[in-house]
Design an enzyme around this catalytic site. Sequence first.
Site, short mmCIF file in Angstrom:
data_model
loop_
_atom_site.label_atom_id
_atom_site.label_comp_id
_atom_site.label_asym_id
_atom_site.label_seq_id
_atom_site.Cartn_x
_atom_site.Cartn_y
_atom_site.Cartn_z
N GLN A 257 0.81 -1.22 0.00
CA GLN A 257 0.00 0.00 0.00
C GLN A 257 0.84 1.27 0.00
OE1 GLN A 257 -2.89 -2.08 3.16
NE2 GLN A 257 -3.39 0.05 2.89
N PHE A 288 -6.25 -3.71 3.46
CA PHE A 288 -6.94 -3.34 4.70
C PHE A 288 -6.04 -2.65 5.71
CE2 PHE A 288 -8.92 -7.46 3.30
CZ PHE A 288 -10.01 -6.88 2.67
N GLU A 292 0.42 -1.47 4.61
CA GLU A 292 0.84 -0.07 4.59
C GLU A 292 2.29 0.06 5.04
OE1 GLU A 292 -0.36 4.30 6.47
OE2 GLU A 292 -1.80 2.65 6.53
N ARG A 370 -6.04 8.76 16.36
CA ARG A 370 -7.34 8.70 15.66
C ARG A 370 -8.41 8.07 16.54
NH1 ARG A 370 -9.62 9.21 10.37
NH2 ARG A 370 -7.65 9.98 9.55
N ARG A 402 -8.23 -0.99 8.57
CA ARG A 402 -9.38 -0.20 8.13
C ARG A 402 -10.06 0.51 9.30
NH1 ARG A 402 -13.64 -3.05 4.03
NH2 ARG A 402 -14.46 -1.18 3.01
N PHE A 404 -8.28 2.59 11.25
CA PHE A 404 -7.05 3.16 11.80
C PHE A 404 -7.23 3.67 13.22
CE2 PHE A 404 -3.28 6.00 11.69
CZ PHE A 404 -2.38 5.18 11.06
N THR A 502 -3.94 12.15 9.57
CA THR A 502 -3.68 13.06 10.69
C THR A 502 -2.23 13.55 10.69
OG1 THR A 502 -3.33 11.10 12.08
CG2 THR A 502 -5.50 12.11 12.14
N ALA A 571 -6.27 5.83 4.92
CA ALA A 571 -7.05 6.94 5.47
C ALA A 571 -8.24 7.31 4.60
CB ALA A 571 -6.16 8.18 5.69
N GLU A 777 -13.19 3.58 4.60
CA GLU A 777 -13.21 3.19 6.01
C GLU A 777 -14.53 3.46 6.73
OE1 GLU A 777 -8.73 3.73 7.64
OE2 GLU A 777 -9.60 5.49 6.69
#
Length: 838
Positions: A257, A288, A292, A370, A402, A404, A502, A571, A777
């Site tokens: 990702q 998902f 990442e 988050r 997903r 986060f 963020t 995100a 998400e």
Amino acid sequence: MRTLTKLSKAPDAAPAREPDTATDLSADAARARQAQQDRIKGDAPLARETTQAATHGHAGNARAHESAVKHVTGRAAYIDDLKAPADCLYLALALSPVAHGRLTRLDLDTVRSLPGVVDVVGFSDVPGHTDIGPVFPGDPIFVEDEISYAGQVLFTVAAETQRTAREAVKAALEAGVVEIDEQPASLDPVAAAERGECVRPTHVQRRGDWTAALADAPRVVTGEQFVGGQEHFYLEGQACLVTPTEDEGVVVHTSNQHPSETQKLVAEVLGIPLHAVTVEVRRMGGGFGGKETQASPWACIAALVARRTGRATRLRLPRAEDMHVTGKRHPFHNRYRLGVDEHGVIQGGEITLIGDCGFSPDLSDAIVDRAMFHADNAYSLGAARVTGYRARTHTASNTAFRGFGGPQGMMVIEAAMDDIARRIGEDPLTVRKRNLYRQGRTITHYGQTVEQIGLLHELIERLEASSDYWARRQAITAFNTQNPILKKGLALTPVKFGISFTAKHLNQAGALLHVYTDGSVQINHGGTEMGQGLHTKICQVVTQELALHLDAVRITATRTDKVPNTSPTAASSGADLNGMAARDACLTLKARLFDFASEHYEIDREAMRMEAGHLVAGIGESERRIPWGELVQAAYLGRVSLSAKGFYATPLIHYDRGTGQGRPFYYYAFGAAVAEVSVDTLSGEYQVDRVDILHDVGDSLNPAIDRGQVEGGFIQGMGWLTSEELKWNEAGRLISDGPATYKIPTYGDLPPIFNVELMEGHPNSMASLYRSKAVGEPPFMLGISVWSALRDALASLADYREAPRLDTPATPERVLLAAEALRSRHSDGPPAFEEPSP
């Protein structure tokens, strides 16, 4: 190249016995030839439908996924489908069997002498950086000394076949090449937080005098909960193929990702410049969030071997190994203490979130942030303090998933809504509606103003009516009165989810647009495709801006040598960021072509527009239409560049961690779901009978894909809260490491009645891409409605005077224990089981 010919026209073909047979044979041959031609078109798909009646497919239209046919026919190529050179090496990993300890001996020379072994690589063989932490240090590529979790990589073996590599690892470990001084493992995040053992500093957000709000409130409601983690369980596991280049570099094919981050880490591990590393991602079989940051280690390891041996190197993790070595969704321990008035309206209070981060920071700082940002969900907390702890434990470093952290944060306030309702004797929906953000209470505990609150209220009211909530509530209450064993539950829960990274610097994207002299268009951007339809939406953006048919547009694999310095596809911002970048490239190219056409064709620049494959100038009788292909040819001959880059950076967002205040999100996406369940309170077994969803996507870019995202997100969220249970033994080793012991939702878990509708008529109030809203998400949190409905069904055992504590996942075992606990408190009979512990 050999091609198929129609058998009816072959020189030596036998005459057909009957005319209709010849016609059928000819048609069959034509279809076979077409299928053969489709197979040899290459990996990059045409972004179009196969039907000739397809519309232009501009943004806003429901279009099939650009690789849909390839997905269902098996022609979509994933990493393990890519052909490698005949001398390709295969890797296997040696993993730590203990969760915490010291590596006291590692004899790699013995491993190198094993049959079939080509190379062995450990910590001391790394020429560059040995720490591959994505944001903060703490993730060694191999164990040097301290072992931090069961499954940490000790060394890797390269061999001619995958089986040989795996057998060599097994033989090496059995031969005792590794000696470990095992030490006690820290596996309790709450105890770790109390001891101050955290991967990052604790963060606090506060607004108003929360202590006074608690002291002055007529009622104070308290509670705590354990929210379990979740395995990504992507269909395609972690995999990569690395080939060395003629210089010092490598080309990395990876299921990933965040290609740019992998490029950076591979370069640092090898000690070479970033421009020597090219990372390519055509598609993933699911991500998902699990790819990442945690796809990079395998690319780094494979790149090391590829450079050392000069041979292509392939690494694919078996499912059980994948689950042992990679992190999960963060489990959370949540507590709340809220002051409410006589009507259940929150006046203020405090919420504490403890995230189990595993052994290293990874993305935990942002994930717990988050969770804190979403501890209010759609409700005004009043004067509140929210505290987030990042606890360190000896488990694999937990990572993005997903939502986060947002789902874990929302769970605490949704639990509070149910608890408040039972305390004051009102329906939970009534209490939820009273606490929604509203006029006079629009500012969050971190200082951002919630816009489109009218939309939030209208969405819930529409779903309340369309789902017949109150009629069903009356029927369910009557049913539960008559049935002492089987109980039904009903819940409507909202979602307010902030859209943006963020980390401010990640809110940027680039795109590269090429137009060729035949008029065909190629678009490339920094986002990655993991099945969510991002590439399809980008193609639709290009066709809309250039007024072309989808036939004319091809999207190519994401590559770091085409669009550099990209942000992860995460995100929920893939379409927002990359779509705007693609649009910017189109606008740049259009402006260039309009300037050329104005001079070349001597037409008015101001009145130009693109329509249905033509450049159109003028209106009415003075209108002039120039075909796209003619315009492109003329521009090429006029030495006009037919390539353009695009860029986009999200405006307005900011956040001050020092004060815990700011505007971290560009906008909010809203949604709501109603879930109805039936529970057997003697066994704990239950089923989801009906689900109604109304979800806000602004002006949808592609209603078909968005609807699929809502459906899939809900089911995945439901699985997280019900059946997907992660288990470790006392030594810290994961024991739920495959589909036999870890249960994701299946087709049979779909509710028999499943109504999904997209909210229409409410474009995004912010200047997003065609006023659309992100949809990756936010639907995940709609699954909370199922968990709340289970609590509602159980509450009927106490005549709705108490909402039981129900930790997640709410497996039948947990549901049964919660039912028994309620019976013990609200009847004379003893419970059959003890109350569940976190």
